[in-house]
Motif scaffolding. Sequence first.
Motif, PDB file in Angstrom:
ATOM      1  N   ARG A  85       7.089  -1.101  11.110  1.00 48.40           N
ATOM      2  CA  ARG A  85       8.608  -0.824  10.356  1.00 48.40           C
ATOM      3  C   ARG A  85       8.555  -0.432   8.930  1.00 48.40           C
ATOM      4  O   ARG A  85       9.122   0.169   8.516  1.00 48.40           O
ATOM      5  CB  ARG A  85       9.247  -2.134  10.801  1.00 48.40           C
ATOM      6  N   ALA A  86       7.227  -1.186   8.387  1.00 47.52           N
ATOM      7  CA  ALA A  86       7.141  -0.875   7.004  1.00 47.52           C
ATOM      8  C   ALA A  86       6.750   0.655   6.855  1.00 47.52           C
ATOM      9  O   ALA A  86       7.065   1.434   5.817  1.00 47.52           O
ATOM     10  CB  ALA A  86       6.072  -1.685   6.243  1.00 47.52           C
ATOM     11  N   VAL A  87       5.966   1.181   7.795  1.00 50.87           N
ATOM     12  CA  VAL A  87       5.644   2.633   8.003  1.00 50.87           C
ATOM     13  C   VAL A  87       6.824   3.623   7.674  1.00 50.87           C
ATOM     14  O   VAL A  87       7.112   4.546   6.974  1.00 50.87           O
ATOM     15  CB  VAL A  87       4.609   2.947   9.008  1.00 50.87           C
ATOM     16  N   VAL A  88       7.924   3.067   8.764  1.00 52.43           N
ATOM     17  CA  VAL A  88       9.175   4.077   8.884  1.00 52.43           C
ATOM     18  C   VAL A  88       9.842   3.757   7.714  1.00 52.43           C
ATOM     19  O   VAL A  88      10.399   5.002   7.086  1.00 52.43           O
ATOM     20  CB  VAL A  88       9.897   3.327  10.059  1.00 52.43           C
ATOM     21  N   ALA A  89       9.963   2.571   7.078  1.00 56.56           N
ATOM     22  CA  ALA A  89      10.586   2.572   5.847  1.00 56.56           C
ATOM     23  C   ALA A  89      10.117   3.389   4.643  1.00 56.56           C
ATOM     24  O   ALA A  89      10.887   3.810   3.820  1.00 56.56           O
ATOM     25  CB  ALA A  89      10.637   1.072   5.349  1.00 56.56           C
ATOM     26  N   ALA A  90       8.792   3.472   4.638  1.00 59.81           N
ATOM     27  CA  ALA A  90       8.116   4.251   3.508  1.00 59.81           C
ATOM     28  C   ALA A  90       8.383   5.769   3.741  1.00 59.81           C
ATOM     29  O   ALA A  90       8.706   6.355   2.679  1.00 59.81           O
ATOM     30  CB  ALA A  90       6.716   3.796   3.609  1.00 59.81           C
ATOM     31  N   GLY A 122      -0.302  14.769  11.461  1.00 64.24           N
ATOM     32  CA  GLY A 122       0.620  13.972  11.937  1.00 64.24           C
ATOM     33  C   GLY A 122       1.985  13.963  11.073  1.00 64.24           C
ATOM     34  O   GLY A 122       2.039  14.607  10.224  1.00 64.24           O
ATOM     35  N   GLU A 123       3.207  13.465  11.743  1.00 66.86           N
ATOM     36  CA  GLU A 123       4.294  13.487  11.000  1.00 66.86           C
ATOM     37  C   GLU A 123       4.803  12.088  10.436  1.00 66.86           C
ATOM     38  O   GLU A 123       4.306  11.243  11.041  1.00 66.86           O
ATOM     39  CB  GLU A 123       5.576  13.858  11.948  1.00 66.86           C
ATOM     40  N   PRO A 124       5.301  11.975   8.990  1.00 69.89           N
ATOM     41  CA  PRO A 124       5.495  10.946   8.508  1.00 69.89           C
ATOM     42  C   PRO A 124       6.591  10.234   9.226  1.00 69.89           C
ATOM     43  O   PRO A 124       7.448  10.622   9.777  1.00 69.89           O
ATOM     44  CB  PRO A 124       6.089  11.349   7.293  1.00 69.89           C
ATOM     45  N   GLY A 125       6.239   8.852   9.214  1.00 68.84           N
ATOM     46  CA  GLY A 125       7.184   7.718   9.938  1.00 68.84           C
ATOM     47  C   GLY A 125       6.930   7.553  11.558  1.00 68.84           C
ATOM     48  O   GLY A 125       7.679   6.987  12.288  1.00 68.84           O
ATOM     49  N   ALA A 152       0.920  -1.264   0.009  1.00 66.89           N
ATOM     50  CA  ALA A 152       0.067   0.044   0.043  1.00 66.89           C
ATOM     51  C   ALA A 152       0.858   1.292  -0.023  1.00 66.89           C
ATOM     52  O   ALA A 152       0.620   2.313  -0.590  1.00 66.89           O
ATOM     53  CB  ALA A 152      -0.933   0.034   1.312  1.00 66.89           C
ATOM     54  N   THR A 153       1.977   1.222   0.788  1.00 66.27           N
ATOM     55  CA  THR A 153       2.584   2.319   0.832  1.00 66.27           C
ATOM     56  C   THR A 153       3.492   2.604  -0.602  1.00 66.27           C
ATOM     57  O   THR A 153       3.826   3.891  -0.932  1.00 66.27           O
ATOM     58  CB  THR A 153       3.726   2.324   1.938  1.00 66.27           C
ATOM     59  N   GLU A 154       3.603   1.694  -1.338  1.00 67.15           N
ATOM     60  CA  GLU A 154       4.138   1.730  -2.648  1.00 67.15           C
ATOM     61  C   GLU A 154       3.024   2.285  -3.763  1.00 67.15           C
ATOM     62  O   GLU A 154       3.306   3.359  -4.295  1.00 67.15           O
ATOM     63  CB  GLU A 154       4.637   0.349  -3.269  1.00 67.15           C
ATOM     64  N   ILE A 155       2.095   1.982  -3.438  1.00 67.04           N
ATOM     65  CA  ILE A 155       0.702   2.160  -4.459  1.00 67.04           C
ATOM     66  C   ILE A 155       0.368   3.701  -4.345  1.00 67.04           C
ATOM     67  O   ILE A 155      -0.103   4.473  -5.067  1.00 67.04           O
ATOM     68  CB  ILE A 155      -0.315   0.953  -4.399  1.00 67.04           C
TER      69      ILE A 155
END
Length: 329
Positions: free
Chosen positions: A143-148, A215-218, A85-88
């Motif tokens: 962790r995928a949220v942080v990576a994105a 909110g702030e990303p990550g 989802a974070t890619e799309i």
Amino acid sequence: MDTALVIGGTRFIGRHLVDDLLAHDYDVTLFNRGNHDDPFAEDDRVDHVQGDRTNDSALEAAAADVDPDAVFDCVAYYPRDVRAATEIFADVDAYVYISSGDAYGREEIPKREDETPMRPCSPDQATDESDDTYGNRKAEGDRAVVAAADRGVNTMSVRPCIVYGPHDYTERLDFWLDRVLEYDRVIVPGDGTNVWHRAYVEDVASALRIVAERGEPGEFYNVGDRRIVTLEEMVDLIADTADRDVEVVHAGPRELEAGGLSTDDYVLYRDYPHVLSTAKLAALGWESTPLEEAMARTLEEHEASDRDGSEYDPGRDAEERVLGILDTL
């Protein structure tokens, strides 16, 4: 932000999220498989796209058709879901993932977003379907949220504790509501002081929107009632709301064992307190509903439903045996 795509959106948290978004003048589209009753089926304010969120092509088509400003992911149960989802949706103004307080990997009071470590997640756990790995999978989604976010995607995570309120299909609180409404004496396991932090569902919905907007990303944001009550205080609150005169009877492990029961037989009981700090979310301007109002709305909808939480019932006959033993002490 003007347009929102809600992945899921018809059962519990997502249902209240849609209501909140509509109340704040968002154009809302639901993306789901259509396997559950849709409370918005006849609502002209809500558009619908049918598809399976595990099908990346279907998600890509929804992204192209809707072109949302914000995406709220209510049904991301596996790390792969979040990564895809974070890619799309890499170009949206906000992608908000619903994680869980169960993502925390250490018991401490309170659990804080930037201090308490997350659970580990092995490759096997990442694809496992059992309840035992739920927290591990949610942590890996975080962790995928942080990576994105590190790649420049505007993605955030909201971590609710135990969610309750109208239309709760889990029926966890319905068990206690039914007990108070049906019986004059209600067994509370232990001494009644155990704490499992809970979050009113409308507050979770508003938290999701506020995190998307401010909110702030990550970053991760805990959400839970700002006023935390013990299990006994929760039962008392239900009784007060229902205008019922109920006697709370404490039963420890030894007394419960005499009736063939244990503290583990009672939903929402937890030996070690589970408490989340909500200061980070409050700093964004989020507020929680007063408990009396939250319980009144919850009780009203419960009484109009056919839910009774019976799947969590330890057995009233067994409880009566425990009550009889306690009466002789």
